[in-house]
Scaffold this motif. Structure first.
Motif, PDB file in Angstrom:
ATOM      1  N   LEU A  38       0.831  -1.203   0.000  1.00 55.82           N
ATOM      2  CA  LEU A  38       0.000   0.000   0.000  1.00 55.82           C
ATOM      3  C   LEU A  38       0.868   1.256   0.000  1.00 55.82           C
ATOM      4  CD1 LEU A  38      -2.891  -0.898   2.455  1.00 55.82           C
ATOM      5  CD2 LEU A  38      -3.056  -0.418   0.016  1.00 55.82           C
ATOM      6  N   VAL A  39       1.918   1.249   0.815  1.00 58.72           N
ATOM      7  CA  VAL A  39       2.795   2.426   0.873  1.00 58.72           C
ATOM      8  C   VAL A  39       3.385   2.698  -0.504  1.00 58.72           C
ATOM      9  CG1 VAL A  39       5.005   3.237   1.765  1.00 58.72           C
ATOM     10  CG2 VAL A  39       3.318   2.284   3.319  1.00 58.72           C
ATOM     11  N   TRP A  42       0.740   4.041  -2.825  1.00 62.72           N
ATOM     12  CA  TRP A  42       0.346   5.411  -2.507  1.00 62.72           C
ATOM     13  C   TRP A  42       1.402   6.430  -2.935  1.00 62.72           C
ATOM     14  CZ3 TRP A  42      -3.894   3.092  -1.346  1.00 62.72           C
ATOM     15  CH2 TRP A  42      -5.004   3.825  -0.974  1.00 62.72           C
ATOM     16  N   ILE A 314      -6.799  17.764  12.669  1.00 56.29           N
ATOM     17  CA  ILE A 314      -7.745  16.867  11.990  1.00 56.29           C
ATOM     18  C   ILE A 314      -8.545  16.072  13.014  1.00 56.29           C
ATOM     19  CG2 ILE A 314      -7.886  14.810  10.583  1.00 56.29           C
ATOM     20  CD1 ILE A 314      -6.522  16.099   8.594  1.00 56.29           C
TER      21      ILE A 314
ATOM     22  N   ALA B 369     -10.179   1.421   3.423  1.00 51.93           N
ATOM     23  CA  ALA B 369      -8.722   1.426   3.267  1.00 51.93           C
ATOM     24  C   ALA B 369      -8.073   2.107   4.469  1.00 51.93           C
ATOM     25  CB  ALA B 369      -8.340   2.151   1.976  1.00 51.93           C
ATOM     26  N   ILE B 390       0.997   7.476   3.519  1.00 52.22           N
ATOM     27  CA  ILE B 390      -0.415   7.362   3.149  1.00 52.22           C
ATOM     28  C   ILE B 390      -1.135   8.683   3.411  1.00 52.22           C
ATOM     29  CG2 ILE B 390      -2.546   6.057   3.560  1.00 52.22           C
ATOM     30  CD1 ILE B 390      -0.699   4.027   2.758  1.00 52.22           C
ATOM     31  N   TRP B 527      -7.495   8.188  -2.989  1.00 42.75           N
ATOM     32  CA  TRP B 527      -6.058   8.317  -2.716  1.00 42.75           C
ATOM     33  C   TRP B 527      -5.811   9.428  -1.685  1.00 42.75           C
ATOM     34  CZ3 TRP B 527      -2.532  12.276  -4.731  1.00 42.75           C
ATOM     35  CH2 TRP B 527      -1.174  11.941  -4.605  1.00 42.75           C
ATOM     36  N   THR B 530      -8.026   8.577   2.045  1.00 46.56           N
ATOM     37  CA  THR B 530      -7.656   7.429   2.884  1.00 46.56           C
ATOM     38  C   THR B 530      -6.784   7.879   4.048  1.00 46.56           C
ATOM     39  OG1 THR B 530      -7.831   5.898   1.050  1.00 46.56           O
ATOM     40  CG2 THR B 530      -6.451   5.223   2.878  1.00 46.56           C
ATOM     41  N   PHE B 532      -6.853  10.665   5.599  1.00 43.45           N
ATOM     42  CA  PHE B 532      -7.708  11.301   6.609  1.00 43.45           C
ATOM     43  C   PHE B 532      -8.342  10.264   7.525  1.00 43.45           C
ATOM     44  CE2 PHE B 532     -12.200  12.147   7.471  1.00 43.45           C
ATOM     45  CZ  PHE B 532     -12.076  13.177   8.385  1.00 43.45           C
TER      46      PHE B 532
END
Lengths: 321, 650
Positions: A38-39, A42, A314, B369, B390, B527, B530, B532
């Motif tokens: 995944l890394v 991405w 966030i 994800a 990510i 993309w 995810t 967040f």
């Protein structure tokens, strides 16, 4: 964590005994593999943009970025010098300045305004405080689109109201000819940011210990002194969290700037500039990667340098609309 | 360089100016208990300045020929206000106060009357021009005195109603002034009056206001303190409420009103704009709904979801549970549901369907994800690095992300090398599935993997580890499908030219091949978002009490059981927050669509439709109704979030 690992090793779970050591070890390593895949997935898009921005025009058009070590002429910085030169890149350097001229006031002014308001909601007594606060925060999720059209009219022609019965028109916002300027954009950002900022800061400021406030009151400090001397210094972490959030938000904004600045290219922020560069499909397409990368450098630096605060913003404000 | 300096100056003025106003206002009211007369001086000056500035902004005050410009009068008004303020802050004697108040007001009123605009202004209004009448009244003395009489009567009546506690004359001065305002400015014909009328009308008005102020007795110490402490809430809240009202509340109300007016925002048309939206086949087209059930996506989805459920049921039965969802059979069910949803969204068409498709896909994938990465990274040694990568797209603008993915999706003509990662992979797959050596290698490797998985499954069944056993079997299914594709019809982008038998790479036009170009645009937002959801889930997972997980382990729960039975219920509120936040964000998606397709090739979304209608076609009516529709879609989520917030606050 380490303790847990040791435990699983000493007391082998029934699953491990049943499957055998090798299979169990293989299965347990799958999560790590998936994470790394995944890394890589991405990071490929950004990596591709980054590599392409250093490649010559022909190389970009005829081969994939992953073949960059095969490029006959090697890599170049020409795309960057070209895109920053005023004429060729359509003024990306100029656009960066405009972005800052929007993002800096649109970050600082809401912080000040919201800090005062959050303090008032947290520590001042007045009638209707609770409802006013709920009403303010409720506006969090109102989409930008809902107010854009009237705001454009306000900035381009001023605000006028015709009082029905006596039929006289009053101007409550003069026609300052703000449409097409960065001022209109940051004013709008300021308004849109406030519900979120007030919400975020209020959560923090209302959590400050009560006795600090009471002792200050006994010492004869008024609200302003107390706010200035105690609340602001104590709230630095949350102010930083909001500042980063808001800076990235305003710097990266496209819709508000596009609507309020419109065709006035000299005042375009970098998002509109590279979007228009992307829309050209022509002679300057090889500059797009460099332009896009330049536009993301500043947010990425801010992000990696201050990630801790950004994450905090966030987490605290995950209801923002 | 000039730009740099101009920008710096602009930013400095904006930031410094706001700070000065803020601190100045606070310092000003700090003065009230200590130096009352200086406080009133400053208030007087500000009142004069602001009043004239407002009148100037309304074009009531206007530079006349042969007269000094407006700002000179502005300063003069400030000066007069300051003098009057100083005197009113020091004089105690009733008569002196009345005279100072009345005189100050009269002078200011006179200055207004003297500078009142006597020319008709012509301003552009859309394509036409509009005339602005002068503010000079044509006084009808009969009516004027009638209004003043009405004002006096109101004053007497209010005095009587309020129990005669306040001095009668104070009310009379105030209400006579209000009567004068109506009689002199608000009701008569403007535009035709004489200068003498203007001066008379505004001087007497100023005199009345000034006298009303002067009639108050000199403030005592208690009042000073009350003014000081009472002012703070206005200073602290005022700017915020002003900005919120000006940029959110009032414009939103106006948008709703505009949505009931015609394209130019003039005539009321009722619900016609909404009717236009919902009858436009480009915006909403449900006519093909019967095709959903016969589509291969739908049937495939039902089969896949059924398989997943069956696997979960088999595994669960062994543990006397109805279903047991391990990673593999859960993915199957989820995949099936996604296929069914995609069948629906790709066959029904229109902007609104696209928007719902976006909301479904991005919310589902980014949540899943993000949760997956948070769980995976939680055990990893390189957790913070993986999470940073990510999370990084969150810092990139949607426009930047759109361009980044354009490079991923770009399609070059078939005869040339593909420069985009996606098409390069696709065409490469096509090449190896047409090359017998490559195919042999790939099929051998895949077969070995399938055999390995089969062995794991066998071991699993033998030792009663059903979850692993079924998971392995399920994982072999896509591999077997791949083997079939490589041996049979081939896989990837290629085309065989019939005449020569030559094989040509056939790239996918990711952004223009409908309807799944929509999905490729959604990938960009997945993309970004995810990261967040990962950040929020990561914090939530770390917040799950370790004792709970420990207890589950002691009780013999497997990993997947403790995840579904302990972790997920613990982070349920967080899932709610992530899902709602994502829905709101995705509902408004604009930038990505704008940059990548501009809404062409059936990829339009509501926000882009709104932009086109409002700012390209300048149809304010339809544009505003689209914005209102967007608001209505978001409203339920807004209500939900406020509820949650109130719960959290308690």
């Amino acid at each position: 964590m380490a303790v847990v690992t040791r435990e699983t090793r000493t007391t082998r779970s029934p699953v491990e005994i049943g499957l055998g050591k090798t299979i169990y070890a293989f299965l347990s390593s799958i999560p790590t593999w998936v994470l790394w895949i995944l890394v890589i997935l991405w990071s490929i898009p950004t990596l591709g943009l980054f590599v392409n921005s250093f490649r010559f025009r022909d190389a970009q058009a005829t081969s994939g970025w992953w073949t960059f070590f095969n490029d006959p002429n090697g890599l170049t910085l020409d795309n960057y010098t070209d895109v920053l030169a005023t004429q060729v890149g359509g003024g990306v350097g100029n656009a960066l300045l405009n972005s800052l001229a929007i993002a800096v006031p649109a970050t600082i002014i809401p912080i000040a305004v919201a800090a005062f308001a959050a303090y008032a909601f947290a520590w001042m007594d007045f009638r209707g405080r609770e409802w006013l606060f709920i009403g303010t925060v409720a506006l969090l999720a109102v989409p930008v689109q809902t107010s854009l059209l009237p705001l454009l009219q306000l900035f381009s022609g001023g605000g006028h109201l015709t009082i029905p019965i006596i039929d006289k028109t009053i101007t409550f916002f003069p026609d300052l000819d703000l449409s097409g300027t960065v001022t209109a954009v940051w004013l709008t950002h300021t308004g849109f940011a406030l519900p979120f900022a007030i919400f975020l800061l209020h959560n923090y400021i209302s959590g400050l210990p009560q006795d600090v406030f009471e002792s200050a009151q006994i010492d004869g400090a008024n609200h302003f002194t107390f706010f200035w001397r105690l609340v602001i210094p104590l709230s630095v972490p949350v102010l930083a969290a909001f500042a980063i959030f808001q800076f990235l938000w305003t710097y990266n904004d496209y819709l508000i700037a596009l609507t309020l600045i419109g065709g006035n290219g000299a005042n375009w922020p970098v998002t509109i500039r590279i979007a228009s560069l992307a829309g050209e499909f022509g002679t300057r397409e090889h500059l797009l990667a460099a332009g896009a990368f330049i536009s993301t450098v500043l947010p990425l630096v801010v992000f990696f340098a201050l990630q801790r605060y950004f994450v905090r913003g966030i987490l605290a404000g995950s209801v923002k609309g | 360089m000039d730009r740099v300096i101009a920008t710096l100056v602009g930013v400095g003025v904006a930031v410094g100016g706001s700070a000065l106003i803020f601190i100045g206002a606070n310092k000003l009211f700090d003065l009230a208990p200590r130096g009352w007369r200086w406080f009133t001086t400053a208030i007087g000056a500000t009142t004069g300045l602001v009043a004239f500035a407002i009148l100037w902004g309304n074009r009531v005050i206007f530079q006349r020929e042969g007269m000094p410009p407006e700002w000179v009068w502005l300063l003069l008004a400030g000066l007069v206000g300051a003098v009057a303020g100083y005197l009113l802050g020091s004089l105690r004697d009733w008569w002196a106060r009345m005279i100072v108040g009345a005189a100050g007001g009269a002078v200011l009123g006179f200055l207004v009357g003297l500078n009142m605009r006597n020319v008709i202004l012509v301003v552009p209004d859309g394509n036409a021009q509009r005339e602005i009448a002068t503010p000079i009244p044509s006084i009808n003395y009969g009516e004027l005195f009638l209004w003043v009489g009405i004002g006096l009567a109101v004053g007497v009546a209010l005095w009587a109603v309020r129990g005669r506690t306040r001095p009668l004359w104070r009310g009379l001065v105030l209400w006579a002034t209000v009567g004068w305002l109506f009689g002199a400015f608000l009701t008569p014909e403007l535009n035709t009056g004489l200068r003498s009328n203007a001066i008379l009308a505004s001087t007497i008005l100023g005199l009345g206001i000034g006298a009303t102020i002067g009639a108050w007795p000199l403030a005592d110490k208690q009042t000073h303190d009350r003014v000081e402490s009472g002012s703070r809430k206005y200073i602290f809240l005022g700017p915020a409420l002003f900005f919120i009202a000006a940029s959110l509340v009032i414009p939103s109300i106006r948008t709703v009103i505009l949505s009931f007016l015609d394209g130019r925002g003039e005539e009321a048309v009722g619900f016609a704009n909404y009717a236009t939206i919902f009858t436009d086949a480009n915006i909403l087209d449900l006519s093909t709904w019967t095709d959903i059930f016969t589509s291969s996506l739908f049937i495939g989805g039902v089969v896949v979801a059924g398989l997943g459920l069956a696997a979960a049921w088999f595994v669960g039965r062994a543990r006397s549970e109805t279903f047991d969802f391990g990673p593999s059979n859960l993915s199957l069910v989820a995949l099936g549901l996604v296929l069914i949803a995609f069948a629906m969204f790709s066959i029904l068409r229109g902007t609104i369907i696209n928007n719902l498709w976006w909301v479904f896909t991005v919310t589902a994938f980014a949540t899943a994800a993000g949760l997956a990465v948070a769980v995976l990274a939680d055990r990893s040694r390189s957790e913070s690095f993986a999470k940073s990568i990510i999370f990084m797209p969150m810092a990139i603008s949607f426009v930047g992300a759109g361009i980044i993915w354009r490079f991923m999706y770009i399609a070059r003509p078939p005869v040339r090398d593909q420069t985009g990662v996606m098409n390069a992979l696709w065409v490469w797959l096509g090449q190896i599935s047409n090359d017998s050596t490559d195919t042999a290698i790939v099929v051998t490797v895949l077969t070995l993997v399938v055999i390995g998985l089969g062995y794991i499954s066998f071991r699993g069944f033998r030792s009663g580890v059903d979850g692993v056993a079924w998971g392995s079997i399920v994982t072999t299914l896509p591999l077997i499908w791949l083997i079939y594709r490589f041996l049979g019809p081939g896989l990837g982008g290629f085309e065989i030219v019939e005449a020569t038998g030559e094989i040509v790479g056939q790239p996918i036009q990711f952004t223009s091949e409908r309807p799944f170009n929509n999905f490729w645009l959604m990938v960009v937002l997945i993309w970004i978002q995810t990261g967040f959801s990962m950040v929020i889930f990561s914090a939530a997972i770390k917040g799950v009490p370790a004792e709970l997980l420990e207890a589950a382990k002691v009780d013999g729960a497997t990993e997947s059981q403790s995840f579904w039975r302990v972790t997920v219920p613990q982070i349920m509120p967080t899932i709610g927050v992530v899902v709602t936040t994502l829905i709101v964000t995705v509902m408004k998606v604009f930038d990505i669509v704008r940059v990548m397709t501009a809404g062409n090739f059936d990829t339009n979304v509501i926000a882009n439709e709104f932009y086109d209608k409002a700012f390209t076609e300048f149809n304010f009516g339809v544009g505003s109704s689209l914005a209102t529709v967007l608001l209505l879609f978001i409203l339920p989520i807004l209500v939900y979030n406020i509820r949650q917030m109130q719960k959290a606050a308690v």
